[in-house]
Design a protein around this motif. Structure first.
Motif, PDB file in Angstrom:
ATOM      1  N   TRP A  36      24.696  63.285  49.649  1.00 15.82           N
ATOM      2  CA  TRP A  36      26.122  63.504  49.844  1.00 15.82           C
ATOM      3  C   TRP A  36      26.345  64.774  50.652  1.00 15.82           C
ATOM      4  O   TRP A  36      26.094  65.872  50.180  1.00 15.82           O
ATOM      5  N   ARG A  37      26.796  64.625  51.882  1.00 21.06           N
ATOM      6  CA  ARG A  37      27.101  65.744  52.766  1.00 21.06           C
ATOM      7  C   ARG A  37      28.444  66.348  52.349  1.00 21.06           C
ATOM      8  O   ARG A  37      29.306  65.643  51.794  1.00 21.06           O
ATOM      9  N   PRO A  38      28.653  67.650  52.604  1.00 19.87           N
ATOM     10  CA  PRO A  38      29.901  68.299  52.179  1.00 19.87           C
ATOM     11  C   PRO A  38      31.166  67.547  52.608  1.00 19.87           C
ATOM     12  O   PRO A  38      32.087  67.372  51.795  1.00 19.87           O
ATOM     13  N   GLU A  39      31.199  67.082  53.858  1.00 18.77           N
ATOM     14  CA  GLU A  39      32.402  66.375  54.325  1.00 18.77           C
ATOM     15  C   GLU A  39      32.603  65.058  53.577  1.00 18.77           C
ATOM     16  O   GLU A  39      33.743  64.657  53.311  1.00 18.77           O
ATOM     17  N   GLN A  40      31.496  64.395  53.181  1.00 18.48           N
ATOM     18  CA  GLN A  40      31.602  63.148  52.416  1.00 18.48           C
ATOM     19  C   GLN A  40      32.137  63.431  51.014  1.00 18.48           C
ATOM     20  O   GLN A  40      32.971  62.691  50.498  1.00 18.48           O
ATOM     21  N   CYS A  86      33.992  66.006  50.094  1.00 15.51           N
ATOM     22  CA  CYS A  86      35.405  66.377  50.217  1.00 15.51           C
ATOM     23  C   CYS A  86      36.284  65.138  50.377  1.00 15.51           C
ATOM     24  O   CYS A  86      37.341  65.033  49.748  1.00 15.51           O
ATOM     25  N   GLU A  87      35.829  64.197  51.202  1.00 15.37           N
ATOM     26  CA  GLU A  87      36.600  62.971  51.413  1.00 15.37           C
ATOM     27  C   GLU A  87      36.651  62.131  50.136  1.00 15.37           C
ATOM     28  O   GLU A  87      37.710  61.652  49.741  1.00 15.37           O
ATOM     29  N   SER A 134      38.820  63.934  47.646  1.00 10.34           N
ATOM     30  CA  SER A 134      40.113  64.350  48.205  1.00 10.34           C
ATOM     31  C   SER A 134      40.364  65.843  47.997  1.00 10.34           C
ATOM     32  O   SER A 134      41.382  66.262  47.452  1.00 10.34           O
ATOM     33  N   ILE A 135      39.374  66.650  48.410  1.00  8.62           N
ATOM     34  CA  ILE A 135      39.485  68.103  48.286  1.00  8.62           C
ATOM     35  C   ILE A 135      39.151  68.746  49.630  1.00  8.62           C
ATOM     36  O   ILE A 135      38.539  68.128  50.497  1.00  8.62           O
ATOM     37  N   GLY A 136      39.544  70.006  49.775  1.00 11.54           N
ATOM     38  CA  GLY A 136      39.211  70.766  50.966  1.00 11.54           C
ATOM     39  C   GLY A 136      37.875  71.455  50.810  1.00 11.54           C
ATOM     40  O   GLY A 136      37.286  71.495  49.715  1.00 11.54           O
ATOM     41  N   SER A 137      37.391  72.043  51.915  1.00 16.37           N
ATOM     42  CA  SER A 137      36.073  72.664  51.884  1.00 16.37           C
ATOM     43  C   SER A 137      36.031  73.897  50.976  1.00 16.37           C
ATOM     44  O   SER A 137      35.035  74.132  50.299  1.00 16.37           O
ATOM     45  N   LEU A 197      28.085  65.293  38.812  1.00 17.04           N
ATOM     46  CA  LEU A 197      28.716  66.454  38.194  1.00 17.04           C
ATOM     47  C   LEU A 197      30.021  66.816  38.894  1.00 17.04           C
ATOM     48  O   LEU A 197      31.021  67.143  38.246  1.00 17.04           O
ATOM     49  N   MET A 198      30.012  66.770  40.225  1.00 17.90           N
ATOM     50  CA  MET A 198      31.234  67.061  40.984  1.00 17.90           C
ATOM     51  C   MET A 198      32.342  66.054  40.634  1.00 17.90           C
ATOM     52  O   MET A 198      33.504  66.423  40.469  1.00 17.90           O
ATOM     53  N   GLU A 199      31.964  64.771  40.524  1.00 18.40           N
ATOM     54  CA  GLU A 199      32.944  63.749  40.153  1.00 18.40           C
ATOM     55  C   GLU A 199      33.478  63.977  38.741  1.00 18.40           C
ATOM     56  O   GLU A 199      34.685  63.872  38.498  1.00 18.40           O
ATOM     57  N   ASP A 200      32.577  64.298  37.809  1.00 18.87           N
ATOM     58  CA  ASP A 200      32.996  64.560  36.433  1.00 18.87           C
ATOM     59  C   ASP A 200      33.923  65.766  36.360  1.00 18.87           C
ATOM     60  O   ASP A 200      34.923  65.760  35.625  1.00 18.87           O
TER      61      ASP A 200
END
Length: 183
Positions: free
Chosen positions: A9-13, A15-16, A19-22, A52-55
């Motif tokens: 998962w790349r940072p831009e993926q 974020c998309e 639905s968050i900013g960098s 973890l980011m999704e949770d």
């Protein structure tokens, strides 16, 4: 939200997907203690890190804040290999006073830094002590040859100084013979 296990998962993926900013992305990585892995295409998160980011995202939607998110009650340590190992140490969601007391945070960071210094220094100190205790006979043939070459280079040969002095004097005499003012 679900992630595929083999996906990077790349940072831009991320974020998309979330639905968050960098800046929010990096704040959440910091909060979770995640360090992105890197390859030729740049930084990425593995599937466990993305989960973890999704949770955390779901927790924020439910509570409106990052604080209190326990990440499932276990701490996952990520290696550069992308594999994670779970420690059976329950993670305390919040440490009382840590957000309000800068002195407590600074002390905690200082102590963590001291542990890091000790962690990094210990192997080097161990090697120094082992080297001090070793005898020359315990060195490999290659190491003994290197040591002998160093000793020879550092020890001047008895005739070397006399030879150099003779060459200098000879050059001086030649230069005097070529210079008409010295006659």
């Amino acid at each position: 939200m679900t992630t595929e296990l083999s996906t990077k998962w790349r940072p831009e993926q991320v974020c998309e997907q979330l639905s968050i900013g960098s800046s929010t992305y990096y704040n959440r990585l910091k909060h979770l203690g995640i360090e992105a892995s890197k390859d030729a295409d740049g930084p990425y998160l593995n599937a466990e890190q993305m989960k973890l980011m999704e949770d955390l995202s779901e927790h924020i939607k439910a509570t409106g804040k990052m604080q209190g998110f326990g990440g499932g009650g276990q701490l996952a340590l990520s290696e550069n290999s992308g594999l994670a190992s779970e420690l059976d140490i329950p993670v305390q969601p919040e440490i009382p006073g840590i957000d309000e007391d800068e002195e407590v945070r600074n002390r905690l960071i200082w102590e963590a830094g001291e542990l890091k210094v000790q962690q990094e220094a210990t192997p080097h100190l161990l090697k120094l002590h082992l080297a001090a205790l070793m005898t020359e006979e315990e060195l490999s043939d290659e190491q003994r040859a290197k040591l002998q070459a160093i000793r020879e280079a550092a020890t001047p040969k008895p005739n070397a100084a006399a030879s150099i002095a003779q060459q200098l004097l000879q050059r001086h005499r030649q230069n005097q013979g070529k210079n008409p003012e010295t006659k």
